[in-house]
Design a protein around this motif. Structure first.
Motif, PDB file in Angstrom:
ATOM      1  N   GLY A 131       0.859  -1.307   0.048  1.00  0.00           N
ATOM      2  CA  GLY A 131       0.043   0.024  -0.072  1.00  0.00           C
ATOM      3  C   GLY A 131       1.027   1.219  -0.113  1.00  0.00           C
ATOM      4  O   GLY A 131       2.040   1.247   0.395  1.00  0.00           O
ATOM      5  N   LEU A 132       0.488   2.231  -0.429  1.00  0.00           N
ATOM      6  CA  LEU A 132       1.365   3.573  -0.769  1.00  0.00           C
ATOM      7  C   LEU A 132       0.313   4.756  -0.049  1.00  0.00           C
ATOM      8  O   LEU A 132      -0.782   5.193  -0.054  1.00  0.00           O
ATOM      9  N   VAL A 133       0.986   5.579   0.656  1.00  0.00           N
ATOM     10  CA  VAL A 133       0.628   6.865   0.917  1.00  0.00           C
ATOM     11  C   VAL A 133       1.532   7.786   0.587  1.00  0.00           C
ATOM     12  O   VAL A 133       2.650   7.992   1.213  1.00  0.00           O
ATOM     13  N   SER A 134       1.135   8.812  -0.059  1.00  0.00           N
ATOM     14  CA  SER A 134       2.009   9.791  -0.950  1.00  0.00           C
ATOM     15  C   SER A 134       1.424  11.102  -0.795  1.00  0.00           C
ATOM     16  O   SER A 134       0.413  11.445  -1.306  1.00  0.00           O
ATOM     17  N   ARG A 246      -0.892   0.852  -9.485  1.00  0.00           N
ATOM     18  CA  ARG A 246      -2.040   0.002  -9.274  1.00  0.00           C
ATOM     19  C   ARG A 246      -2.043  -0.511  -7.658  1.00  0.00           C
ATOM     20  O   ARG A 246      -3.039  -1.391  -7.713  1.00  0.00           O
ATOM     21  N   VAL A 247      -1.077  -0.262  -6.909  1.00  0.00           N
ATOM     22  CA  VAL A 247      -1.353  -0.824  -5.665  1.00  0.00           C
ATOM     23  C   VAL A 247      -2.471   0.117  -4.810  1.00  0.00           C
ATOM     24  O   VAL A 247      -2.763   1.059  -5.290  1.00  0.00           O
ATOM     25  N   PRO A 248      -2.900  -0.590  -3.744  1.00  0.00           N
ATOM     26  CA  PRO A 248      -3.823   0.705  -3.012  1.00  0.00           C
ATOM     27  C   PRO A 248      -3.087   1.930  -2.714  1.00  0.00           C
ATOM     28  O   PRO A 248      -2.060   1.799  -2.123  1.00  0.00           O
ATOM     29  N   ALA A 249      -3.910   2.646  -2.795  1.00  0.00           N
ATOM     30  CA  ALA A 249      -3.085   4.138  -2.507  1.00  0.00           C
ATOM     31  C   ALA A 249      -3.936   5.318  -1.873  1.00  0.00           C
ATOM     32  O   ALA A 249      -5.002   5.348  -2.158  1.00  0.00           O
ATOM     33  N   ILE A 250      -3.489   6.151  -0.930  1.00  0.00           N
ATOM     34  CA  ILE A 250      -4.080   7.126  -0.422  1.00  0.00           C
ATOM     35  C   ILE A 250      -2.988   8.566  -0.600  1.00  0.00           C
ATOM     36  O   ILE A 250      -1.958   8.308  -0.338  1.00  0.00           O
ATOM     37  N   ARG A 274      -7.037   0.721  -6.023  1.00  0.00           N
ATOM     38  CA  ARG A 274      -8.123   1.330  -4.936  1.00  0.00           C
ATOM     39  C   ARG A 274      -7.405   2.672  -4.443  1.00  0.00           C
ATOM     40  O   ARG A 274      -6.098   2.587  -4.346  1.00  0.00           O
ATOM     41  N   TYR A 275      -8.082   3.683  -4.542  1.00  0.00           N
ATOM     42  CA  TYR A 275      -7.572   5.007  -4.301  1.00  0.00           C
ATOM     43  C   TYR A 275      -8.314   5.973  -3.893  1.00  0.00           C
ATOM     44  O   TYR A 275      -9.584   6.059  -3.986  1.00  0.00           O
ATOM     45  N   GLU A 276      -7.991   6.703  -2.771  1.00  0.00           N
ATOM     46  CA  GLU A 276      -8.543   7.965  -2.181  1.00  0.00           C
ATOM     47  C   GLU A 276      -7.616   8.959  -2.216  1.00  0.00           C
ATOM     48  O   GLU A 276      -6.487   8.872  -1.573  1.00  0.00           O
ATOM     49  N   HIS A 277      -8.314  10.248  -2.174  1.00  0.00           N
ATOM     50  CA  HIS A 277      -7.356  11.506  -1.736  1.00  0.00           C
ATOM     51  C   HIS A 277      -7.868  12.104  -0.511  1.00  0.00           C
ATOM     52  O   HIS A 277      -9.221  12.158  -0.365  1.00  0.00           O
ATOM     53  N   ARG A 278      -7.179  12.646   0.261  1.00  0.00           N
ATOM     54  CA  ARG A 278      -7.522  13.201   1.252  1.00  0.00           C
ATOM     55  C   ARG A 278      -6.827  14.726   1.670  1.00  0.00           C
ATOM     56  O   ARG A 278      -5.477  14.868   1.657  1.00  0.00           O
ATOM     57  N   THR A 279      -7.575  15.632   1.901  1.00  0.00           N
ATOM     58  CA  THR A 279      -7.138  16.957   2.001  1.00  0.00           C
ATOM     59  C   THR A 279      -7.341  17.054   3.643  1.00  0.00           C
ATOM     60  O   THR A 279      -8.177  17.026   4.218  1.00  0.00           O
TER      61      THR A 279
END
Length: 303
Positions: A131-134, A246-250, A274-279
């Motif tokens: 999983g990735l958090v960027s 393509r890995v799950p990412a936020i 699977r992807y989500e953006h958070r501000t």
């Protein structure tokens, strides 16, 4: 807005040979916990995650926080090695570190240079990334795109790249790296009221003997003013094609990020899993994990 305490220090730093480096890193939490690797940027250090680490270890994670090449106790094993700051080399460092620590797969999370590195590992070695958090999203780029001019308003935000392109800029950064770093901290996080102790704790990592060479090469390489090493040419060619992640990412963005960054609507299409953006609100700037550690840790745990 949250903020790390100057009282806390990540001082249990270990050393391990990995690829061309002897890497200094913190290894916290249960040895059999799910691995998380946290990657810092410029001009920061591992203490960007000082309040994130206990949140993750309390949740049962094994947390690895390495000093990037050119920072802290990380050193090249050979005096002959090129002090290379190109992005693919830094991504290979992470893969080599995982191999040295017998970590097959991990969650990767970072900001600034660390986010770019995590993005690259997720894109090119997805089997190593659970999983990735960027922070600031998709940061994979190429020398070719770096050669193209931007509108003046955008160019002015990158003033230090042009400064670093000159011998005067290199000398100036070498002589004034603390003042330079403090200026970047303030402009990138204009609402973050960090104190001298908090800054000094991280600024010490800039005293690495390779630091200036790595920073200057990184920014000159981006503009096509410095060559990379041949062994990374194939990786850079793949990155120039802007591979999808393509890995799950936020992806995360502070609502007061003063550093150059794109809007999520621009880069969101590059995340194909699977992807989500958070501000993150509350005056959070560029150094998001240190300014909003709970929001950063929650993303790592939830991705």
């Amino acid at each position: 807005m949250e903020g790390a305490s100057a009282m806390a220090v990540l001082d249990d730093v270990r050393q391990i040979d990995a690829g061309v480096l002897n890497i200094g890193y913190v290894d916290a939490g249960p040895a059999d916990g799910a691995a998380v690797i946290l990657l810092h940027g410029w001009p920061y250090d591992i203490h960007s995650f000082v309040d994130v680490v206990p949140l993750l270890t309390d949740a049962g994670c094994r947390v690895i926080v390495p000093y990037v090449r050119g920072y802290g106790t990380t050193r090249f094993q050979s005096d002959e090695s090129i002090r290379n700051g190109q992005p693919s080399a830094m991504a290979v460092d992470v893969v080599e570190l995982m191999g040295a620590l017998d970590i097959d797969t991990a969650k990767l999370a970072g900001f600034d240079w660390g986010a770019r590195t995590a993005d690259i590992v997720a894109a090119l070695w997805p089997e190593r990334c659970r999983g990735l958090v960027s922070v600031s999203g998709y940061l994979i780029d190429s020398q070719e795109s770096g050669r193209h001019p931007l509108p003046p308003k955008a160019e002015i935000a990158w003033w230090y790249q042009f400064y670093f392109a000159t011998d005067r800029g290199r000398e100036g950064y070498d002589k004034n790296r603390y003042d330079f770093a403090r200026l970047i901290w303030r402009t990138a996080s204009p609402q973050w009221a960090f104190d001298d102790a908090t800054f000094g704790r991280s600024a010490a990592a800039l005293d690495n003997p390779d630091h200036v060479d790595i920073v200057i090469h990184n920014y000159r390489w981006r503009l096509g003013l410095a060559a990379g090493e041949p062994q990374y040419a194939e990786l850079e060619a793949r990155l120039a094609e802007k591979p999808k992640i393509r890995v799950p990412a936020i992806t995360l963005e502070g609502d007061a990020n003063g550093a150059p960054h794109l809007e999520p609507s621009v880069y969101g299409k590059q995340f194909a899993g699977r992807y989500e953006h958070r501000t993150i609100g509350g005056g959070v700037g560029h150094n998001l994990p240190q300014e909003a550690p709970r929001a950063f840790a929650d993303a790592v745990l939830q991705v």
